[in-house]
Design an enzyme around this catalytic site. Structure first.
Site, PDB file in Angstrom:
ATOM      1  N   HIS A 103      -9.592   1.006  -1.335  1.00  0.00           N
ATOM      2  CA  HIS A 103      -9.535   1.613  -0.002  1.00  0.00           C
ATOM      3  C   HIS A 103     -10.944   1.519   0.582  1.00  0.00           C
ATOM      4  O   HIS A 103     -11.915   1.918  -0.077  1.00  0.00           O
ATOM      5  CB  HIS A 103      -9.149   3.089  -0.092  1.00  0.00           C
ATOM      6  CG  HIS A 103      -7.701   3.352  -0.353  1.00  0.00           C
ATOM      7  ND1 HIS A 103      -7.028   2.820  -1.416  1.00  0.00           N
ATOM      8  CD2 HIS A 103      -6.801   4.117   0.326  1.00  0.00           C
ATOM      9  CE1 HIS A 103      -5.763   3.241  -1.380  1.00  0.00           C
ATOM     10  NE2 HIS A 103      -5.606   4.034  -0.332  1.00  0.00           N
TER      11      HIS A 103
ATOM     12  N   HIS B  12       1.264   4.857  -2.343  1.00  0.00           N
ATOM     13  CA  HIS B  12       0.912   5.753  -3.456  1.00  0.00           C
ATOM     14  C   HIS B  12       2.213   6.414  -3.880  1.00  0.00           C
ATOM     15  O   HIS B  12       2.790   7.179  -3.098  1.00  0.00           O
ATOM     16  CB  HIS B  12      -0.098   6.800  -3.004  1.00  0.00           C
ATOM     17  CG  HIS B  12      -1.362   6.213  -2.449  1.00  0.00           C
ATOM     18  ND1 HIS B  12      -2.499   6.052  -3.203  1.00  0.00           N
ATOM     19  CD2 HIS B  12      -1.657   5.718  -1.211  1.00  0.00           C
ATOM     20  CE1 HIS B  12      -3.444   5.497  -2.465  1.00  0.00           C
ATOM     21  NE2 HIS B  12      -2.960   5.276  -1.243  1.00  0.00           N
TER      22      HIS B  12
ATOM     23  N   HIS C 232       0.864  -1.196   0.000  1.00  0.00           N
ATOM     24  CA  HIS C 232       0.000   0.000   0.000  1.00  0.00           C
ATOM     25  C   HIS C 232       0.892   1.236   0.000  1.00  0.00           C
ATOM     26  O   HIS C 232       1.304   1.716   1.049  1.00  0.00           O
ATOM     27  CB  HIS C 232      -0.918  -0.040   1.233  1.00  0.00           C
ATOM     28  CG  HIS C 232      -1.956   1.043   1.253  1.00  0.00           C
ATOM     29  ND1 HIS C 232      -3.165   0.899   1.904  1.00  0.00           N
ATOM     30  CD2 HIS C 232      -1.974   2.304   0.731  1.00  0.00           C
ATOM     31  CE1 HIS C 232      -3.876   2.011   1.769  1.00  0.00           C
ATOM     32  NE2 HIS C 232      -3.159   2.893   1.067  1.00  0.00           N
TER      33      HIS C 232
ATOM     34  N   GLU D  10     -11.224   3.236   5.954  1.00  0.00           N
ATOM     35  CA  GLU D  10     -10.223   4.152   6.521  1.00  0.00           C
ATOM     36  C   GLU D  10     -11.003   5.213   7.295  1.00  0.00           C
ATOM     37  O   GLU D  10     -10.876   5.328   8.506  1.00  0.00           O
ATOM     38  CB  GLU D  10      -9.373   4.782   5.396  1.00  0.00           C
ATOM     39  CG  GLU D  10      -8.307   5.749   5.890  1.00  0.00           C
ATOM     40  CD  GLU D  10      -7.557   6.447   4.741  1.00  0.00           C
ATOM     41  OE1 GLU D  10      -8.060   6.473   3.602  1.00  0.00           O
ATOM     42  OE2 GLU D  10      -6.456   6.997   5.011  1.00  0.00           O
TER      43      GLU D  10
ATOM     44  N   ASP E  57       1.683   3.966   2.896  1.00  0.00           N
ATOM     45  CA  ASP E  57       0.659   4.819   2.280  1.00  0.00           C
ATOM     46  C   ASP E  57       1.281   5.978   1.487  1.00  0.00           C
ATOM     47  O   ASP E  57       1.414   5.877   0.265  1.00  0.00           O
ATOM     48  CB  ASP E  57      -0.327   5.326   3.342  1.00  0.00           C
ATOM     49  CG  ASP E  57      -1.731   5.554   2.811  1.00  0.00           C
ATOM     50  OD1 ASP E  57      -1.977   5.281   1.631  1.00  0.00           O
ATOM     51  OD2 ASP E  57      -2.594   5.995   3.601  1.00  0.00           O
ATOM     52  N   ASP E  58       1.623   7.069   2.177  1.00  0.00           N
ATOM     53  CA  ASP E  58       2.209   8.252   1.533  1.00  0.00           C
ATOM     54  C   ASP E  58       3.386   8.716   2.382  1.00  0.00           C
ATOM     55  O   ASP E  58       3.282   9.697   3.137  1.00  0.00           O
ATOM     56  CB  ASP E  58       1.147   9.360   1.437  1.00  0.00           C
ATOM     57  CG  ASP E  58      -0.053   8.920   0.623  1.00  0.00           C
ATOM     58  OD1 ASP E  58       0.019   8.960  -0.616  1.00  0.00           O
ATOM     59  OD2 ASP E  58      -1.057   8.495   1.235  1.00  0.00           O
TER      60      ASP E  58
HETATM   61  N1  HPA Z   1      -6.551   7.342   1.274  1.00  0.00           N
HETATM   62  C1  HPA Z   1      -7.253   7.613   0.182  1.00  0.00           C
HETATM   63  N2  HPA Z   1      -6.710   8.113  -0.915  1.00  0.00           N
HETATM   64  C2  HPA Z   1      -5.402   8.315  -0.944  1.00  0.00           C
HETATM   65  C3  HPA Z   1      -4.625   8.054   0.154  1.00  0.00           C
HETATM   66  C4  HPA Z   1      -5.225   7.529   1.328  1.00  0.00           C
HETATM   67  O1  HPA Z   1      -4.605   7.265   2.367  1.00  0.00           O
HETATM   68  N3  HPA Z   1      -3.359   8.376  -0.197  1.00  0.00           N
HETATM   69  C5  HPA Z   1      -3.376   8.809  -1.468  1.00  0.00           C
HETATM   70  N4  HPA Z   1      -4.629   8.781  -1.927  1.00  0.00           N
HETATM   71 ZN    ZN Z   2      -3.789   4.774   0.528  1.00  0.00          ZN
END
Ligand code: HPA
Ligand code: ZN
Length: 337
Positions: free
Chosen positions: A197, A19, A17, A200, A278-279
């Protein structure tokens, strides 16, 4: 602590996971802005980092889409990917399944081809330089409509032999998985793996929809599944992989404190959780930091760490032979350490 960090660093593991646009560090953002003559609303790297204080997903997304505007050429995407792979090679990462958001680029006039060819070149170069294998997952932006997702699938047609799957990201609440039922069905018919996703910020119902309406192979995040005992039982029974992102959850206020993060609870419930970043440029840590910070905060045992490493390969989209090789590498490492 150092023993724990060293054990984690050496443990073979995959990231499922990530991006790639979220691995854009402020330093590279400034370099690309200069190279491409793009104006940034920030004067210094410090100013950018100060702006990374988020109270929810949307706060983050606004600044993340803004940062992506410096990405204009194939070389930019290749440099972005290489910078990420170089960083996670140091964390003992062996395999990555990375997301990209084509619509973030095509909507501002950057052709699909530029993003995808740049990323594929970076992935190939990283396998040569660091021995990290990787697969590419195209994400549909859920705040846009399903026709836009269909246009993206059409644009991807010439690359479908090099794209492993499709995902669903961006603003979750108000954009349930069911909004994308048809384009996920069309994606499946083209042989693509499916992830989304869900849970969350969105409710457990979104996880049910991802399973029952989209037919996903993995759930990204999935935290709020824990509010629904029947859903937990279903996810555990099916061995559904959850790509959990501890530092992201902290930065986006999905959890108030890493000490109360549900990762350990998920493992105890028999859920196939994995640890991911994630990021990483926005959330304060790459793969290794997500592992060490959460292991310290919730007190993961050695056996739980090994389970997380195994889950990361078992939940991947690698072929059975490659999975078996990586799992054997985990076993060999555990036997020797
Ligand atoms: N959630 C949803 N969209 C996203 C995320 C995330 O954590 N990171 C980049 N796009
Ligand atoms: Zn994500």
């Amino acid at each position: 602590m150092t023993d724990l960090s060293a054990f984690i660093r050496g443990l073979p593991k995959a990231e499922l996971h990530l991006h790639i646009e979220g691995s854009l560090e402020p330093e590279l953002m400034f370099e690309l802005a200069r190279r491409n003559r793009v104006a940034l609303p920030f004067k210094t790297v410090e100013e950018v980092r100060t702006a990374y204080a988020f109270s929810n997903l949307q706060d983050f997304l606004d600044i993340y889409y803004q940062g992506a505007q410096v990405l204009l050429t194939e070389e930019d995407f290749q440099d972005l990917a290489m910078a990420y792979f170089r960083r996670v090679a140091a964390d003992g990462c062996r395999h990555v399944e990375l997301f990209f958001d084509p619509q973030t680029h095509t909507d501002r006039g950057v052709p699909f081809q530029v993003a995808v060819d740049g990323l594929l070149a970076g992935m190939k170069a990283a396998e040569g330089a660091f021995g990290i294998t990787s697969k590419l997952i195209l994400c549909y932006l859920r705040h846009l409509d399903e026709d836009a997702a269909f246009a993206t699938l059409k644009a991807a047609e010439p690359w479908l032999d090099r794209i492993t799957g499709v995902g669903l990201d961006s603003s979750e609440v108000g954009h349930p998985p069911s909004k994308f039922a048809r384009v996920f069905k069309a994606s499946r018919e083209r042989g693509l793996k499916l992830v989304a996703h869900a849970g969350e910020e969105g409710p457990p119902e979104y996880v049910w929809e991802a399973l029952d309406i989209l037919g996903v192979d993995r759930i990204d995040h999935g935290n709020r599944s824990l509010e629904d005992a029947r859903l937990v039982e279903r996810l555990a029974r099916e061995g559904m992989t959850l790509t959990v992102c501890p530092l992201s959850n902290l930065k986006l206020c999905v959890v108030d404190d890493l000490k109360v993060h549900p990762l350990k609870r998920m493992l105890g419930l028999g859920l196939h959780a994995t640890v991911n970043s994630d990021d990483p440029a926005y959330f304060g840590g790459y793969l290794g930091e997500n592992w060490t910070a959460s292991a310290t905060a919730v007190g993961l045992t050695r056996d739980e760490l090994v389970t997380l490493a195994r889950n990361s390969f078992e939940g991947s989209f690698l072929g059975e032979a490659e999975k078996a090789q990586y799992l054997a590498a985990v076993d060999a490492y555990v036997a020797a350490n």
